[in-house]
Design an enzyme around this catalytic site. Sequence first.
Site, PDB file in Angstrom:
ATOM      1  N   ARG A  93       0.835  -1.218   0.000  1.00 46.22           N
ATOM      2  CA  ARG A  93       0.000   0.000   0.000  1.00 46.22           C
ATOM      3  C   ARG A  93       0.871   1.270   0.000  1.00 46.22           C
ATOM      4  O   ARG A  93       0.570   2.245   0.691  1.00 46.22           O
ATOM      5  CB  ARG A  93      -0.937   0.031   1.216  1.00 46.22           C
ATOM      6  CG  ARG A  93      -2.023  -1.021   1.197  1.00 46.22           C
ATOM      7  CD  ARG A  93      -2.961  -0.864   0.025  1.00 46.22           C
ATOM      8  NE  ARG A  93      -4.119  -1.732   0.130  1.00 46.22           N
ATOM      9  CZ  ARG A  93      -4.151  -2.996  -0.289  1.00 46.22           C
ATOM     10  NH1 ARG A  93      -3.093  -3.537  -0.859  1.00 46.22           N
ATOM     11  NH2 ARG A  93      -5.248  -3.717  -0.162  1.00 46.22           N
ATOM     12  N   SER A 131     -10.699  -0.638   2.760  1.00 45.54           N
ATOM     13  CA  SER A 131     -10.030  -0.818   4.056  1.00 45.54           C
ATOM     14  C   SER A 131      -9.622   0.557   4.574  1.00 45.54           C
ATOM     15  O   SER A 131      -8.988   1.317   3.854  1.00 45.54           O
ATOM     16  CB  SER A 131      -8.763  -1.656   3.911  1.00 45.54           C
ATOM     17  OG  SER A 131      -9.059  -2.922   3.404  1.00 45.54           O
ATOM     18  N   GLU A 144      -5.321   4.118   5.923  1.00 40.93           N
ATOM     19  CA  GLU A 144      -4.965   3.895   4.519  1.00 40.93           C
ATOM     20  C   GLU A 144      -5.332   5.088   3.629  1.00 40.93           C
ATOM     21  O   GLU A 144      -4.547   5.479   2.768  1.00 40.93           O
ATOM     22  CB  GLU A 144      -5.642   2.616   4.022  1.00 40.93           C
ATOM     23  CG  GLU A 144      -4.902   1.947   2.900  1.00 40.93           C
ATOM     24  CD  GLU A 144      -5.758   0.935   2.162  1.00 40.93           C
ATOM     25  OE1 GLU A 144      -6.672   1.355   1.446  1.00 40.93           O
ATOM     26  OE2 GLU A 144      -5.492  -0.264   2.299  1.00 40.93           O
TER      27      GLU A 144
HETATM   28  N1  EPU Z   1     -11.173 -10.780   9.621  1.00 40.58           N
HETATM   29  C1  EPU Z   1     -11.914 -10.914  10.772  1.00 40.58           C
HETATM   30  N2  EPU Z   1     -12.876  -9.978  11.016  1.00 40.58           N
HETATM   31  C2  EPU Z   1     -13.140  -8.969  10.170  1.00 40.58           C
HETATM   32  C3  EPU Z   1     -12.372  -8.833   8.996  1.00 40.58           C
HETATM   33  C4  EPU Z   1     -11.384  -9.759   8.747  1.00 40.58           C
HETATM   34  O1  EPU Z   1     -11.722 -11.826  11.548  1.00 40.58           O
HETATM   35  O2  EPU Z   1     -14.031  -8.176  10.480  1.00 40.58           O
HETATM   36  C5  EPU Z   1     -10.168 -11.805   9.301  1.00 40.58           C
HETATM   37  C6  EPU Z   1     -10.659 -12.669   8.124  1.00 40.58           C
HETATM   38  O3  EPU Z   1     -11.449 -13.732   8.551  1.00 40.58           O
HETATM   39  C7  EPU Z   1      -9.378 -13.123   7.501  1.00 40.58           C
HETATM   40  C8  EPU Z   1      -8.419 -11.969   7.770  1.00 40.58           C
HETATM   41  O4  EPU Z   1      -8.978 -11.210   8.832  1.00 40.58           O
HETATM   42  O5  EPU Z   1      -8.886 -14.261   8.137  1.00 40.58           O
HETATM   43  C9  EPU Z   1      -8.190 -11.119   6.545  1.00 40.58           C
HETATM   44  O6  EPU Z   1      -9.427 -10.573   6.077  1.00 40.58           O
HETATM   45  P1  EPU Z   1      -9.713 -10.263   4.534  1.00 40.58           P
HETATM   46  O7  EPU Z   1      -9.447 -11.461   3.707  1.00 40.58           O
HETATM   47  O8  EPU Z   1     -11.079  -9.674   4.451  1.00 40.58           O
HETATM   48  O9  EPU Z   1      -8.597  -9.231   4.124  1.00 40.58           O
HETATM   49  P2  EPU Z   1      -7.995  -7.938   4.860  1.00 40.58           P
HETATM   50  O10 EPU Z   1      -6.601  -8.233   5.267  1.00 40.58           O
HETATM   51  O11 EPU Z   1      -8.928  -7.469   5.909  1.00 40.58           O
HETATM   52  C10 EPU Z   1      -6.933  -7.006   2.652  1.00 40.58           C
HETATM   53  C11 EPU Z   1      -6.918  -5.722   1.886  1.00 40.58           C
HETATM   54  C12 EPU Z   1      -8.212  -5.553   1.090  1.00 40.58           C
HETATM   55  C13 EPU Z   1      -8.350  -6.728   0.152  1.00 40.58           C
HETATM   56  C14 EPU Z   1      -8.352  -8.027   0.984  1.00 40.58           C
HETATM   57  C15 EPU Z   1      -8.391  -9.262   0.130  1.00 40.58           C
HETATM   58  C16 EPU Z   1      -5.544  -4.222   3.223  1.00 40.58           C
HETATM   59  C17 EPU Z   1      -5.491  -3.007   4.073  1.00 40.58           C
HETATM   60  N3  EPU Z   1      -6.751  -4.605   2.801  1.00 40.58           N
HETATM   61  O12 EPU Z   1      -7.968  -6.914   3.625  1.00 40.58           O
HETATM   62  O13 EPU Z   1      -8.073  -4.369   0.307  1.00 40.58           O
HETATM   63  O14 EPU Z   1      -9.544  -6.655  -0.608  1.00 40.58           O
HETATM   64  O15 EPU Z   1      -7.131  -8.091   1.765  1.00 40.58           O
HETATM   65  O16 EPU Z   1      -7.147  -9.486  -0.431  1.00 40.58           O
HETATM   66  O17 EPU Z   1      -4.490  -4.798   2.933  1.00 40.58           O
HETATM   67  C18 EPU Z   1      -8.481  -2.030   0.422  1.00 40.58           C
HETATM   68  O18 EPU Z   1      -7.257  -1.873   0.518  1.00 40.58           O
HETATM   69  O19 EPU Z   1      -9.267  -1.054   0.372  1.00 40.58           O
HETATM   70  C19 EPU Z   1      -9.030  -3.382   0.388  1.00 40.58           C
HETATM   71  C20 EPU Z   1     -10.336  -3.637   0.425  1.00 40.58           C
END
Ligand code: EPU
Length: 337
Positions: free
Chosen positions: A164, A236, A332
């Site tokens: 990012r 995010s 972010e």
């Molecule tokens: N999780 C929870 N509770 C929540 C949200 C997430 O327990 O409320 C857990 C999920 O179960 C999972 C882990 O956290 O095990 C990761 O969650 P998720 O796959 O939704 O991905 P993220 O790390 O929260 C990142 C990116 C997203 C992108 C997703 C999918 C960042 C800051 N965000 O989110 O990007 O879509 O991975 O690859 O790195 C964005 O940057 O705007 C964005 C949406």
Amino acid sequence: MNIQENIDLTHCNTFGLPVKSQYFYKLTDKNDLAKLVEHPIFKNNKILFLGGGSNIIFAPDFLGLTVFMSNKGVKVVEQQEDSVIIEAQAGENWHNFVLSTIRLGLNGLENLSLIPGTVGASPVQNIGAYGVEVKDVIEKVECFDLETQEWLLLTNTECRFDYRDSIFKQHNGRYVITSVYFKLSKTFIPKVSYGLLKQYLGSQETALSAKTVSEAICQIRQEKLPNPERIGNAGSFFKNPIISANQAKDILALYPNAVHYHQPDGMIKFAAGWLIEEAGLKGVSVGGAAVHQKQALVLINQDHASVEDVKSLAKMVQKTILYKYGLSLEAEPLFVE
Ligand code: EPU
């Protein structure tokens, strides 16, 4: 030059925050930049280059000139043996561009389907999702350096991409991105090891292709992430924190289930969504802004949120996470004052 005054930007930011810009200019041709930078309004005011407004939180009113990047066009500039170099102008809508490359039989952008925003904004925060970052397919970035008044074609390495992050974010306001060159493959190499995606595709009968992966990702995003056309948000709201293995050990001793990923350099990245949910903040609101029920990393405009509501909620989440886990969450989106 058609520079407008006192323009409402509520529909130019996906959070749907009620903000106005003192001056506003729609740039439809990158060649108009040369004239624009010589204009007295440009020279005497703060400048904000705006794409889809999907990663930005405004101050209630922006006292300055907003330049809305609206230059359009996509063209294949080079055919190579197994790949194609394609140039897209900054004002192209990101998702439409992704779909157009899939229609051309090109591969590499399918995992980045349905990300809000524009092509020109994609390198700034090195957008990423489901195991792919845009840096993986960017060949070079065309930009205008406002400091030296030079046109540049930065190579992928010169863009200094990171999680990012990029040179464009590190030197916010210096480079105006006008187009991006992507190197896309003629061969489909599936990248489907990301947990949710693997699970989802495992239950599908159809053969894998860029099109089926893109469709799966659209489904997953629609289930978890609020559609900014209905519920304002900026994706995010926080970056996933990356910390040393030592610090991570202490956190994992207390919270052994905390979702985390080992980084190639030995650091540990924590899923901030998990930390926020575990801290009991899902659904919590300040004024009209709230923590999203389905993805705690996303803050939403639940009910006519003001800029202050969003900022107070973000601060409250950051304070709680710092207090509970000793971790600093970095926002972010770009905050414009
Ligand atoms: N999780 C929870 N509770 C929540 C949200 C997430 O327990 O409320 C857990 C999920 O179960 C999972 C882990 O956290 O095990 C990761 O969650 P998720 O796959 O939704 O991905 P993220 O790390 O929260 C990142 C990116 C997203 C992108 C997703 C999918 C960042 C800051 N965000 O989110 O990007 O879509 O991975 O690859 O790195 C964005 O940057 O705007 C964005 C949406």
